[in-house]
Each structure stands twice: as structure tokens, then as C-alpha cells.
Design an enzyme around this catalytic site. Structure first.
Site, PDB file in Angstrom:
ATOM      1  CG  LEU A   1      -2.115  -1.360   0.833  1.00 31.53           C
ATOM      2  CD1 LEU A   1      -2.627  -1.471   2.385  1.00 31.53           C
ATOM      3  CD2 LEU A   1      -2.967  -0.845  -0.045  1.00 31.53           C
ATOM      4  NE  ARG A   2       4.561   0.445  -3.533  1.00 33.46           N
ATOM      5  CZ  ARG A   2       5.304  -0.955  -3.464  1.00 33.46           C
ATOM      6  NH1 ARG A   2       6.276  -1.700  -2.799  1.00 33.46           N
ATOM      7  NH2 ARG A   2       5.553  -1.526  -4.620  1.00 33.46           N
TER       8      ARG A   2
ATOM      9  CG  ASN B   1       7.706  -3.346   0.224  1.00 33.33           C
ATOM     10  OD1 ASN B   1       6.760  -3.036   0.863  1.00 33.33           O
ATOM     11  ND2 ASN B   1       8.255  -3.612  -0.406  1.00 33.33           N
TER      12      ASN B   1
ATOM     13  CG  ASP C   1       6.932  -8.899  -0.090  1.00 34.52           C
ATOM     14  OD1 ASP C   1       8.257  -9.961  -0.472  1.00 34.52           O
ATOM     15  OD2 ASP C   1       7.142  -8.425  -1.255  1.00 34.52           O
TER      16      ASP C   1
ATOM     17  CG  HIS D   1      11.266 -11.927  -0.905  1.00 33.78           C
ATOM     18  ND1 HIS D   1      10.745 -10.515  -2.374  1.00 33.78           N
ATOM     19  CD2 HIS D   1      12.504 -11.716  -1.762  1.00 33.78           C
ATOM     20  CE1 HIS D   1      11.320 -10.430  -3.506  1.00 33.78           C
ATOM     21  NE2 HIS D   1      12.071 -11.206  -3.426  1.00 33.78           N
TER      22      HIS D   1
ATOM     23  CG  ASP E   1       4.382  -9.031  -5.150  1.00 26.72           C
ATOM     24  OD1 ASP E   1       4.479  -7.846  -4.165  1.00 26.72           O
ATOM     25  OD2 ASP E   1       5.477  -9.377  -5.553  1.00 26.72           O
TER      26      ASP E   1
ATOM     27  CG  HIS F   1       6.798   0.435  -8.940  1.00 28.84           C
ATOM     28  ND1 HIS F   1       7.931   1.056  -7.453  1.00 28.84           N
ATOM     29  CD2 HIS F   1       7.036  -0.537  -9.316  1.00 28.84           C
ATOM     30  CE1 HIS F   1       8.085  -0.715  -7.282  1.00 28.84           C
ATOM     31  NE2 HIS F   1       8.518  -1.545  -7.602  1.00 28.84           N
TER      32      HIS F   1
END
Ligand SMILES: [Zn+2]
Length: 434
Positions: free
Chosen positions: A59-60, A90, A150, A177, A303, A307
Site C-alpha cells: 500500500l506504500r 516495506n 518482503d 520472500h 503482490d 510504482h
């Protein structure tokens, strides 16, 4: 709260029936579902599934809100038929403390499009050396059960062993991962015929398979649960099949794109096809389809890896790894598995809802479609066809590998505890439902 009557819906693709959603639950099925005053949803010919659950969503937020936010990503999830997603760790800052996972969990709750379950980092800053505060994350309001670095592999066997031991205390799972870092230094794509012809540094299958083999043995040794993220090679399927036959508590995931796409696509140097793990060969695609159909692979995880354009609209070597997937996952699974006769809709419910909910230890998700169960449901029109236009999707990013491609199936409605988040294929604004 609005009461919804779904008329002529086919639960798990079975016989048509009427389903009444009231007070957040499935209130009635069949003859006694017809009640005055309910909002009628014409579900004639539509397949009714338990709401989809993703164990693997990026989801960033916090940190890369130019790529995605919790709000935009969960809108995409609802449109894709999901009622729960696990948000990978991450982010920036990393989801490695109770404070950050609670922040993401709250953002998800406030957005209200689907349940957001933050994944906790295994190691501090995903650096791979010191364990993060796993139990504090597990005990937080976010109640984390899935832990993963991940994007990076927990490659130190001692750290991996400690993580597997540690999560047992709260019935957690380590989601790995699998990527041996030394074997993939500078790698740009799958190592094989195509990489040799293109002169690109290859990413050998053994870099994935060696880590999975080690980890299933570690999981057996410490008696813990292991989840293998996005496995992508025929050899990985074989190792998981062997481990399960041996009684090891391992589950495995495949992504929609690894069920459909091959490394031949890299020949065009379009960075939309650059992903980690890389697209493999047609033989690998066949093996993961077989593994998903026979139960060796437990789940489909998107996944979803948005971006911003500047990270993808560049030459192959400089482009970021990753593809969006929330809004196309169900269609790709239909194309690869249902329309090919390899799986039924009941199987789809198992790999995209029941199994991921069980692995994430979610209550209220991935439940049977039965009276009294929480009304987390997805209505899909399997006869519909649509062309993927990333600019029209809810995700903020446009890096879909299926752009311009026609896919079968369309999510018509999504219900989160009886509330429609999607109706007639469109989002229902938060104010629109009481
Ligand atoms: Zn990954």
C-alpha cells in the site's frame, strides 16, 4: 444500515438463489430471503464468493504516497472484490514497530473500503540482522500475525530460525520472500534462454528454490509455520509438495502474473514486465497452475506493487521491480484457472479467500456463505469481458502488465460486513450508506 437482497446469485458458482444481507450478516438464503424494503441487487447469472483476502499487498503508505496510499490502494482492493488485505512492511518508515503498524491499521479503518491488516517486518528496517519487536506488533491494536521482510529475503539462517521460533508464541507466521541474495546480484530477469539471448544478468531458479528448501527444513526443525510468498518455479512447487507430504506446516502463494506471463515478454524491454521474482518460462507457468489446482499452492496473492511513472518509465536496467494487481487478480485467475477448466469457483473461493484468511488468522473473513456469517461477499460476472485501462483504475499507479489486454470477468459488487463498498462495478462513497 441498508439491507441488500441479492436475487438469483450463484454461491460458489452453484445453483441460483436469493441471499439477504442485513445487520452485517447473511440473514437468509433461499425462499425466506425475499423481504420488503430491501435494496434489490439483480444478481442473475452472477457468482457469489466470500470476500477476497490478499496476503500480499503493497500500500506504500507511509513514505511513497506518490505511488499509492492506504485510501487509494483499498479502493482498488474493493473494486477487485477484496474485503481484506495484508499491507506489506516495506514502507518508510518500515512497519517494524507497534507504532507504525497501528498507524497503517488506523488509516485502513478510517478509509473503510476493506479491512487492512499490516504485516510486521521480521527484522529492524528489513536489514536482515536484528529481529523487530514482533510480540509488541502482535499485541498492538493491529494484532499482527503475518511477519515478512518482503522485497528482501531473510537470508541469515540464524535470524530466520529465531523468527520462526518467536512467532509461535502468538500463532504467527513468517512469510518469506525466497531470494538468495548472492545468487541474484545484479539480476534483471529469469536466467535461461531468453536472458542469454538478450545478454541480461539472469536470476536462476535455484536462488528461489534453495531458500525454500532451507526454510521448510527450518520450519520442521522448530515446529513453526512458514508461508512461502510468490513462488515462481517448477522446482519450488516440487519442494513445497515434498514438504507437505512430510507433514511440514508450510503454505505457499502464487501471484496472478506468474500464472499467466512468461519471460518471453522481456524481449520487448517494457519495464511493466520487470518483477521480483521474475517472469519464468512456460514450463514454470504450467507447474504453478498445476500446483494451485492440486492444492500444493494454497493461495493467490496479488503482490500488488504500485510504482510512480518515473520509477517505471525508464530503461529496463533502471526500472523498479513490480506490477499492480488488485483490480485484475480475479480476472487473471478466472482466465488461467477457471476458463481453462482447471478450477471451479469453489476452488477460487478457497485460494483467494478461505486459505489466506486462515493463514492470516483472520476471524470473520473467508467464511462459508451461510446464514449468520459476516456478510463479506463479492459478486462477480464471469461472462463480462473488459479491456484493462490502468489510467481508469483506482490505484494511483499505472504499471499493470495487463494494460490494453482483454480479460474475462468483472466484480459487480463487494460487501464489507453487509455494507456495499462497490455496486454496479463502481465504488460507493462512504456517505452513501447508512
Ligand atoms: Zn516479494
Amino acid at each position: 444500515m441498508t439491507t441488500h437482497l441479492l436475487t438469483g446469485a450463484r454461491p460458489l458458482g452453484g445453483e441460483p438463489t436469493d441471499v439477504l444481507l442485513a445487520d452485517g450478516v447473511v440473514a437468509a438464503i433461499g425462499a425466506d430471503a425475499r423481504r420488503a424494503g430491501a435494496h434489490v441487487v439483480d444478481a442473475d447469472g452472477l457468482v457469489l464468493l466470500p470476500g477476497l483476502v490478499d496476503l500480499h499487498t503493497h500500500l506504500r503508505e507511509p513514505g511513497r504516497e506518490d505511488a499509492e496510499t492506504v485510501e487509494s490502494g483499498t479502493r482498488a482492493a474493493a473494486l477487485g472484490g477484496f474485503t481484506a488485505v495484508h499491507a506489506m512492511a516495506n514502507t518508510t518508515p518500515t512497519q517494524d514497530t507497534a507504532g507504525v503498524v497501528e498507524q497503517v491499521w488506523r488509516l485502513g479503518r478510517d478509509a473503510g473500503w476493506c479491512d487492512v491488516h499490516p504485516v510486521g517486518a521480521v527484522t529492524v528496517g528489513l536489514a536482515g540482522d536484528r529481529l523487530a519487536e514482533l510480540s509488541a506488533m502482535a499485541r498492538s491494536a493491529a494484532a499482527v500475525r503475518v511477519f515478512s521482510d518482503d522485497g528482501k529475503c531473510v537470508h541469515d539462517p540464524v535470524v530466520m530460525r529465531r523468527a520462526l521460533e518467536y512467532v509461535k508464541a502468538f500463532d504467527g507466521v513468517v512469510a518469506q520472500h525466497a531470494q538468495e541474495p548472492r545468487l541474484t546480484e545484479g539480476a534483471q530477469m529469469h536466467e535461461g534462454v531468453v536472458s542469454a539471448e538478450l545478454g541480461l544478468t539472469g536470476w536462476p531458479a535455484v536462488a528461489e528454490e534453495a531458500v525454500i528448501a532451507r526454510d521448510v527444513l527450518l520450519a520442521e526443525h522448530v515446529g513453526s509455520r512458514l508461508h512461502v510468498l510468490h513462488l515462481s518455479t517448477a522446482g519450488s512447487v516440487e519442494i513445497v509438495r515434498w514438504a507437505k507430504a512430510r507433514g511440514i506446516d508450510v503454505t505457499a502463494e502464487v501471484t496472478p502474473h506468474h500464472l499467466m506471463l512468461t519471460d518471453e515478454l522481456v524481449r520487448g524491454y517494457d519495464p511493466r514486465f520487470k518483477v521480483n521474482p521474475p517472469l519464468r518460462t512456460a514450463e514454470d507457468v504450467e507447474a504453478v497452475r498445476q500446483g494451485l489446482a492440486d492444492g500444493t499452492i494454497d493461495t493467490v496473492g496479488t503482490d500488488h506493487a504500485p510504482h510512480p511513472r518515473e520509477d517505471k518509465d525508464c530503461e529496463w536496467a533502471a526500472a523498479a521491480f513490480g506490477m499492480t494487481g488488485l483490480e485484475t487478480a480475479l480476472s487473471v485467475v478466472q482466465a488461467a484457472m477457471v476458463d481453462t477448466g482447471r478450477m471451479t469457483w469453489a476452488d477460487v473461493a478457497r485460494v483467494m479467500s478461505t486459505a489466506p484468511a486462515r493463514i492470516g488468522r483472520l476471524t470473520g473473513q473467508g467464511r462459508p456463505i451461510a446464514v449468520g456469517e459476516p456478510a463479506n461477499l463479492t459478486l462477480v460476472d464471469p461472462a463480462a469481458r473488459r479491456v484493462v485501462v490502468p489510467e481508469q483504475q483506482a490505484t494511483l499507479s499505472v504499471n499493470s502488465p495487463f494494460a490494453g489486454q482483454e480479460l474475462p470477468g468483472k466484480v459487480v459488487a463487494t460487501f464489507l460486513r453487509g455494507r456495499a463498498t462497490v455496486l454496479d462495478g463502481a465504488l460507493v462513497p462512504a456517505g452513501g450508506h447508512a
